[in-house]
Scaffold this motif. Structure first.
Motif, PDB file in Angstrom:
ATOM      1  N   UNK A 282      33.873  45.982  29.821  1.00  0.00           N
ATOM      2  CA  UNK A 282      35.040  45.115  30.013  1.00  0.00           C
ATOM      3  C   UNK A 282      34.608  43.869  30.765  1.00  0.00           C
ATOM      4  N   UNK A 283      35.190  42.739  30.410  1.00  0.00           N
ATOM      5  CA  UNK A 283      34.996  41.491  31.147  1.00  0.00           C
ATOM      6  C   UNK A 283      36.355  41.023  31.638  1.00  0.00           C
ATOM      7  N   UNK A 284      36.443  40.680  32.909  1.00  0.00           N
ATOM      8  CA  UNK A 284      37.657  40.078  33.450  1.00  0.00           C
ATOM      9  C   UNK A 284      37.385  38.620  33.789  1.00  0.00           C
ATOM     10  N   UNK A 285      38.358  37.781  33.505  1.00  0.00           N
ATOM     11  CA  UNK A 285      38.281  36.348  33.835  1.00  0.00           C
ATOM     12  C   UNK A 285      39.391  36.071  34.830  1.00  0.00           C
TER      13      UNK A 285
ATOM     14  N   UNK B  12      46.575  34.714  41.651  1.00  0.00           N
ATOM     15  CA  UNK B  12      45.327  34.995  40.951  1.00  0.00           C
ATOM     16  C   UNK B  12      45.713  35.581  39.598  1.00  0.00           C
ATOM     17  N   UNK B  13      45.260  34.946  38.515  1.00  0.00           N
ATOM     18  CA  UNK B  13      45.563  35.395  37.162  1.00  0.00           C
ATOM     19  C   UNK B  13      44.307  36.013  36.551  1.00  0.00           C
ATOM     20  N   UNK B  14      44.433  37.205  35.989  1.00  0.00           N
ATOM     21  CA  UNK B  14      43.290  37.927  35.431  1.00  0.00           C
ATOM     22  C   UNK B  14      43.540  38.194  33.952  1.00  0.00           C
ATOM     23  N   UNK B  15      42.648  37.682  33.122  1.00  0.00           N
ATOM     24  CA  UNK B  15      42.642  37.953  31.686  1.00  0.00           C
ATOM     25  C   UNK B  15      41.518  38.943  31.406  1.00  0.00           C
ATOM     26  N   UNK B  16      41.839  40.041  30.728  1.00  0.00           N
ATOM     27  CA  UNK B  16      40.858  41.095  30.469  1.00  0.00           C
ATOM     28  C   UNK B  16      40.516  41.161  28.989  1.00  0.00           C
TER      29      UNK B  16
ATOM     30  N   UNK C 121      39.474  27.184  39.212  1.00  0.00           N
ATOM     31  CA  UNK C 121      38.199  27.882  39.048  1.00  0.00           C
ATOM     32  C   UNK C 121      38.347  29.099  38.144  1.00  0.00           C
ATOM     33  N   UNK C 122      37.207  29.584  37.654  1.00  0.00           N
ATOM     34  CA  UNK C 122      37.186  30.798  36.832  1.00  0.00           C
ATOM     35  C   UNK C 122      36.019  31.669  37.279  1.00  0.00           C
ATOM     36  N   UNK C 123      36.327  32.873  37.726  1.00  0.00           N
ATOM     37  CA  UNK C 123      35.293  33.845  38.057  1.00  0.00           C
ATOM     38  C   UNK C 123      35.283  34.945  37.017  1.00  0.00           C
ATOM     39  N   UNK C 124      34.099  35.329  36.551  1.00  0.00           N
ATOM     40  CA  UNK C 124      33.973  36.362  35.524  1.00  0.00           C
ATOM     41  C   UNK C 124      33.236  37.568  36.092  1.00  0.00           C
TER      42      UNK C 124
END
Length: 208
Positions: free
Chosen positions: A197-200, A141-145, A111-114
């Protein structure tokens, strides 16, 4: 959606591509928890930010707090395993993370939560991703910013000093082991000027 992002001087490319994950550096936190970090994993992060800010169907939520209903201080979007992600590079990121952590995690990220933090007034309180299997099992949990940097704070649930990790402009952090059960994380409000900022967040099935 109207946003004003001060772009990174070091990432002016319109090409949105991922770097290899072999530059990840691990920090052992204790109690079976760890974090991996990679600065600038995504090149062209500002271009991706603009795409996501304009095209993701962001929603505002309200939440009961004691006797009041209040606005959740950020915008949200969620993509299930079978949903089409809003940019092909997010599929590539999810696949790359699933491959890299296959031996440790034993399952793919699905899944991907933004989350869209519009300015310094947007935040998320201290928490762990303990809905579902994260409450009782080690997971990741992996977070791309993308967008302007904001501080991610981490602290042990049993008490102790907090760690501060600024994330933005394509940075990656992976919280693993017992991190969701034995540590908490937060994005605090800030009175300083803070750009959007957006985090994925990529998670395995059954972890929220």
């Amino acid at each position: 959606m109207s946003t004003h992002l001060q772009g990174s001087l070091f990432d002016q490319s319109d090409d949105v591509v991922l770097a290899p994950l072999n530059g990840l550096r691990r920090t052992v936190l204790g109690d079976g928890a760890w974090i991996d970090q990679l600065t600038g994993w995504l090149h062209g992060a500002d271009a991706l930010f603009a795409r996501l800010a304009d095209t993701v169907p962001w929603r505002a939520e309200r939440r009961q707090m004691y006797e009041h209903t209040v606005d959740v201080p950020r915008l949200l979007a969620f993509y299930r395993a079978d949903d089409r992600l809003p940019h092909p590079v997010l599929d590539e990121a999810r696949d790359a993370l699933s491959s890299y952590y296959a031996d440790e995690l034993g399952e793919p990220f699905t899944t991907a939560g933004l989350c869209f933090y519009r300015d310094g007034r947007d935040s998320v309180a201290w928490h762990g991703d303990r809905i579902g299997r994260g409450a009782r099992e080690d997971t990741m949990v992996a977070i791309l910013s993308v967008g302007a940097p904001r501080d991610l704070l981490l602290r042990p649930r049993r008490g102790g000093a907090a760690l501060r990790r600024p994330l933005g402009h394509g940075d990656l952090i992976v919280m693993g082991g017992s991190c969701q059960r034995t540590w908490e994380h937060a994005i605090p409000k800030t009175a300083r000027a803070a750009g959007p900022r957006i985090s994925i967040q990529f998670r395995p099935h059954g972890v929220q």
